[in-house]
Design a protein around this motif. Structure first.
Motif, PDB file in Angstrom:
ATOM      1  N   ASP A 109      24.688  35.007  -7.221  1.00 16.38           N
ATOM      2  CA  ASP A 109      24.214  34.610  -8.731  1.00 16.38           C
ATOM      3  C   ASP A 109      22.537  33.945  -8.476  1.00 16.38           C
ATOM      4  OD1 ASP A 109      26.191  35.370  -9.917  1.00 16.38           O
ATOM      5  OD2 ASP A 109      27.135  33.576  -9.661  1.00 16.38           O
ATOM      6  N   LEU A 110      22.507  33.138  -7.279  1.00 12.92           N
ATOM      7  CA  LEU A 110      21.066  32.679  -7.227  1.00 12.92           C
ATOM      8  C   LEU A 110      20.043  33.451  -7.106  1.00 12.92           C
ATOM      9  CD1 LEU A 110      19.507  29.979  -6.602  1.00 12.92           C
ATOM     10  CD2 LEU A 110      20.164  30.181  -4.120  1.00 12.92           C
ATOM     11  N   LEU A 111      20.477  34.309  -6.064  1.00  5.92           N
ATOM     12  CA  LEU A 111      19.393  35.655  -5.856  1.00  5.92           C
ATOM     13  C   LEU A 111      18.838  36.274  -7.015  1.00  5.92           C
ATOM     14  CD1 LEU A 111      17.846  36.911  -3.666  1.00  5.92           C
ATOM     15  CD2 LEU A 111      19.832  38.621  -3.194  1.00  5.92           C
ATOM     16  N   LEU A 112      19.932  36.753  -7.726  1.00  6.16           N
ATOM     17  CA  LEU A 112      19.637  37.439  -9.111  1.00  6.16           C
ATOM     18  C   LEU A 112      18.870  36.779  -9.951  1.00  6.16           C
ATOM     19  CD1 LEU A 112      23.084  39.231  -9.641  1.00  6.16           C
ATOM     20  CD2 LEU A 112      20.804  40.347  -8.811  1.00  6.16           C
ATOM     21  N   ARG A 113      19.305  35.325 -10.082  1.00  3.96           N
ATOM     22  CA  ARG A 113      18.494  34.561 -10.960  1.00  3.96           C
ATOM     23  C   ARG A 113      16.935  34.316 -10.649  1.00  3.96           C
ATOM     24  NH1 ARG A 113      19.601  28.311 -12.235  1.00  3.96           N
ATOM     25  NH2 ARG A 113      17.886  28.135 -13.750  1.00  3.96           N
ATOM     26  N   ALA A 114      16.895  34.297  -9.260  1.00  2.00           N
ATOM     27  CA  ALA A 114      15.323  34.124  -8.655  1.00  2.00           C
ATOM     28  C   ALA A 114      14.555  35.421  -8.723  1.00  2.00           C
ATOM     29  CB  ALA A 114      15.474  33.621  -6.857  1.00  2.00           C
ATOM     30  N   LEU A 115      15.318  36.422  -8.701  1.00  4.52           N
ATOM     31  CA  LEU A 115      14.586  37.780  -8.751  1.00  4.52           C
ATOM     32  C   LEU A 115      13.929  37.793 -10.139  1.00  4.52           C
ATOM     33  CD1 LEU A 115      16.681  40.601  -7.221  1.00  4.52           C
ATOM     34  CD2 LEU A 115      14.459  39.955  -6.755  1.00  4.52           C
ATOM     35  N   THR A 116      14.687  37.363 -11.131  1.00  5.34           N
ATOM     36  CA  THR A 116      14.162  37.173 -12.547  1.00  5.34           C
ATOM     37  C   THR A 116      12.786  36.510 -12.804  1.00  5.34           C
ATOM     38  OG1 THR A 116      15.566  35.768 -13.544  1.00  5.34           O
ATOM     39  CG2 THR A 116      16.186  37.702 -13.625  1.00  5.34           C
ATOM     40  N   GLU A 117      12.676  35.481 -11.908  1.00  4.46           N
ATOM     41  CA  GLU A 117      11.532  34.630 -12.084  1.00  4.46           C
ATOM     42  C   GLU A 117      10.359  35.154 -11.199  1.00  4.46           C
ATOM     43  OE1 GLU A 117      12.560  30.530 -11.797  1.00  4.46           O
ATOM     44  OE2 GLU A 117      14.558  30.858 -12.592  1.00  4.46           O
ATOM     45  N   ILE A 118      10.260  36.106 -10.498  1.00  4.90           N
ATOM     46  CA  ILE A 118       8.977  36.538  -9.792  1.00  4.90           C
ATOM     47  C   ILE A 118       8.500  37.581 -10.510  1.00  4.90           C
ATOM     48  CG2 ILE A 118      10.120  35.863  -7.480  1.00  4.90           C
ATOM     49  CD1 ILE A 118      10.585  38.543  -6.877  1.00  4.90           C
ATOM     50  N   PRO A 119       7.225  37.841 -10.409  1.00  6.75           N
ATOM     51  CA  PRO A 119       6.345  38.892 -11.050  1.00  6.75           C
ATOM     52  C   PRO A 119       7.020  40.172 -10.846  1.00  6.75           C
ATOM     53  CG  PRO A 119       4.928  37.495 -10.139  1.00  6.75           C
ATOM     54  CD  PRO A 119       6.421  36.901  -9.757  1.00  6.75           C
ATOM     55  N   PRO A 120       6.965  41.028 -12.022  1.00 11.79           N
ATOM     56  CA  PRO A 120       7.466  42.212 -11.943  1.00 11.79           C
ATOM     57  C   PRO A 120       6.972  43.505 -10.794  1.00 11.79           C
ATOM     58  CG  PRO A 120       6.529  41.986 -14.002  1.00 11.79           C
ATOM     59  CD  PRO A 120       6.124  40.918 -13.409  1.00 11.79           C
TER      60      PRO A 120
END
Length: 180
Positions: A109-120
């Motif tokens: 969950d943490l990794l997926l959430r972190a992925l959404t916060e980095i530039p495309p």
């Protein structure tokens, strides 16, 4: 389209739809949008199937089309005004949705959430390099950029992921020698 091309496309779509959907989810972090992106990519692939199938570049082309669909979706005006604060008013039970049940671990969950916060572009480079396990050359072909750009975007993406994880208050721990 010829019957044998149509049959080979159907076989490809059956075999690769789920993996394309998972890749789309890693890019957009929304299962419903991931399904839409996968369907759009498969429709676009159907149109170009005879040419693509003969060149034997099907998997890479599919990832490239999916990535372009996601980037196009992000450019749409209604996507730019949407405010995702990460707070969902009602939380469904994890036993109702297999996708939620599979993501019960905090690290995922943490990794997926972190992925959404980095530039495309950084997200795309990280997902293609470390989740889809593409070589630098294949990722460069998919992203339509140089190998140096893939390296720098992936490195910056990993740094951004580490920063997000630290900001979220969880210590970053590499897994078995891999950076992600």
């Amino acid at each position: 389209m010829r019957a044998e091309d149509d049959a080979s496309y159907r076989e490809f779509a059956r075999a690769k739809a789920m993996s394309l959907r998972r890749l789309a989810y890693l890019l957009c972090a929304d299962w419903h949008l991931a399904e839409d992106l996968t369907q759009t990519a498969l429709i676009k692939m159907y149109r170009a199937w005879p040419k693509v199938h003969r060149k034997n570049t099907v998997d890479n082309y599919a990832r490239q089309v999916l990535l372009r669909c996601w980037l196009d979706e992000r450019r749409k005006p209604w996507r730019t005004v949407e405010n995702r604060d990460g707070q969902v008013p009602d939380q469904p039970g994890t036993d109702l949705d297999p996708a939620l049940a599979g993501s019960a671990t905090g690290t995922r969950d943490l990794l997926l959430r972190a992925l959404t916060e980095i530039p495309p572009r950084q997200r795309a480079a990280v997902v293609l390099r470390y989740w889809a396990d593409l070589s630098i050359t294949d990722a460069a072909i998919t992203l339509r950029c140089s190998e140096g750009t893939v390296k720098s975007q992936a490195a910056r993406g990993l740094d951004a992921l580490r920063a997000v994880v630290e900001r979220l208050g969880v210590e970053y721990v590499p897994v078995a020698g891999r950076s992600v």
